[in-house]
Design a protein around this motif. Structure first.
Motif, short mmCIF file in Angstrom:
data_model
loop_
_atom_site.label_atom_id
_atom_site.label_comp_id
_atom_site.label_asym_id
_atom_site.label_seq_id
_atom_site.Cartn_x
_atom_site.Cartn_y
_atom_site.Cartn_z
N GLU A 92 0.80 -1.22 0.00
CA GLU A 92 0.00 0.00 0.00
C GLU A 92 0.84 1.28 0.00
O GLU A 92 0.40 2.31 -0.51
CB GLU A 92 -0.94 0.01 1.22
CG GLU A 92 -2.03 -1.03 1.16
CD GLU A 92 -2.91 -0.87 -0.06
OE1 GLU A 92 -3.24 0.28 -0.41
OE2 GLU A 92 -3.25 -1.90 -0.69
N GLN A 97 1.10 1.87 -8.03
CA GLN A 97 0.31 1.07 -8.98
C GLN A 97 1.24 0.42 -10.02
O GLN A 97 1.03 0.54 -11.22
CB GLN A 97 -0.72 1.96 -9.68
CG GLN A 97 -1.81 2.49 -8.78
CD GLN A 97 -2.64 1.37 -8.17
OE1 GLN A 97 -2.89 0.36 -8.81
NE2 GLN A 97 -3.06 1.56 -6.93
N SER A 98 2.26 -0.25 -9.54
CA SER A 98 3.24 -0.87 -10.44
C SER A 98 2.78 -2.27 -10.86
O SER A 98 1.85 -2.83 -10.30
CB SER A 98 4.59 -0.98 -9.72
OG SER A 98 4.47 -1.83 -8.60
N ARG A 101 3.19 -4.75 -8.02
CA ARG A 101 2.07 -4.77 -7.07
C ARG A 101 0.91 -5.57 -7.61
O ARG A 101 0.31 -6.39 -6.89
CB ARG A 101 1.61 -3.34 -6.78
CG ARG A 101 0.50 -3.27 -5.74
CD ARG A 101 -0.01 -1.82 -5.62
NE ARG A 101 -0.89 -1.68 -4.50
CZ ARG A 101 -2.17 -2.01 -4.49
NH1 ARG A 101 -2.70 -2.56 -5.58
NH2 ARG A 101 -2.91 -1.84 -3.42
N ASN A 102 0.56 -5.36 -8.87
CA ASN A 102 -0.55 -6.10 -9.47
C ASN A 102 -0.27 -7.60 -9.49
O ASN A 102 -1.17 -8.42 -9.24
CB ASN A 102 -0.80 -5.60 -10.89
CG ASN A 102 -1.28 -4.16 -10.91
OD1 ASN A 102 -1.85 -3.68 -9.92
ND2 ASN A 102 -1.03 -3.46 -12.01
#
Length: 285
Positions: A92, A97-98, A101-102
């Motif tokens: 977090e 929003q890399s 991360r996804n």
């Protein structure tokens, strides 16, 4: 006018359906609890907690599985909680929003839906055989830690997301570093929800049987574990063993063990509610 009357009838019918659904769940739960308490209460005495299991019902107790469950849950919490919270903070606050991360988020979501028996097979292959930890408490704890990690991570992420953006920006405006904002703003604000999710996840692990059966939980053990490399039994395993016996006395013993397990679960859930309310009152104050 007829349209309004039709909508009122549909509304009343829907209200009746949802009320019946709620009452059905309460009635089924009440019947189950009545059956368990009526069968098991008379077997709850001091010897039931201090005796080891036995082939004679009057001498059987839950000392070994109770101690095994306490060992397993304590070590599982020590392993899973810091790793889960740390992962949630990283996802977090550090990754944005890399694609990384996804990728991690997708795998965590998929792992949350994997059946618990699959974790047991994984624990058997990795911890028991490959790492050579044997059928021990540490193998069972590591397996359960893997099982509840997705739940802890997701619940902690949701708690961290609930922190108002203004609070974090105010911290940065005062010259605080990211580490200081996390420890001084984000964690104190989100700790009630984090602790609630963590304790409920650990409570779930307390009732798991299938993964521990795969990594070596035994149904008959005549000693209490004293270290993380010892063999172990657990309360759900003992309950299963007693219910599989034909004698009625062992079914009553299983009911008594279920009462003990329910009391432990109620206590842990009560702790979760107490911690949440305490920290929420502190934040409001």
């Amino acid at each position: 006018m007829s349209n309004i009357r039709s909508r009122r009838i549909k509304n009343n019918v829907f209200h009746g359906v949802v009320l019946a659904s709620a009452l059905l769940g309460v009635v089924v739960l009440a019947v189950l609890l009545f059956d368990i308490f009526s069968s098991g209460l008379s077997w709850l005495n001091a010897e039931f907690f201090t005796n080891y299991t036995s082939r004679i019902a009057s001498r059987a107790g839950i000392r070994a599985p109770l101690m095994g469950s306490i060992w397993i849950i304590a070590i599982t919490a020590v392993i899973a909680v810091p790793i889960g919270i740390g992962t949630a903070i990283y996802l977090e606050e550090y990754t944005g929003q890399s694609k990384l991360r996804n990728f991690i988020q997708l795998n965590i979501s998929n792992l949350a839906g994997v059946p618990s028996i699959v974790y047991g097979i994984l624990g058997l292959g990795v911890f028991v055989v490959f790492l050579g930890l044997g059928r021990s408490i540490i193998s069972g704890s590591l397996t359960l830690a893997l099982l509840i990690l997705p739940v802890i991570i997701v619940s902690s992420q949701e708690a961290i997301k609930s922190v108002p953006k203004d609070l974090k920006e105010a911290g940065y405006a005062l010259g605080l570093s990211k580490w200081q904002v996390i420890t001084g703003v984000i964690l104190p604000y989100s700790i009630p929800s984090i602790m609630t999710g963590n304790i409920l996840a650990v409570s779930r692990a307390l009732g798991e049987t299938a993964p521990l059966l795969m990594v070596g939980a035994v149904s008959f053990i005549a000693f209490s574990p004293t270290g993380i490399m010892d063999s172990f039994s657990i309360l759900p395993m003992q309950i299963y063993n007693w219910t599989a016996r034909p004698q009625e006395e062992f079914h009553d013993l299983a009911a008594a063990a279920i009462i003990v397990l329910l009391v432990i679960l109620f206590i842990t859930n009560g702790i979760a509610i107490y911690v949440r309310n305490k920290y929420e009152d502190r934040l409001k104050g």
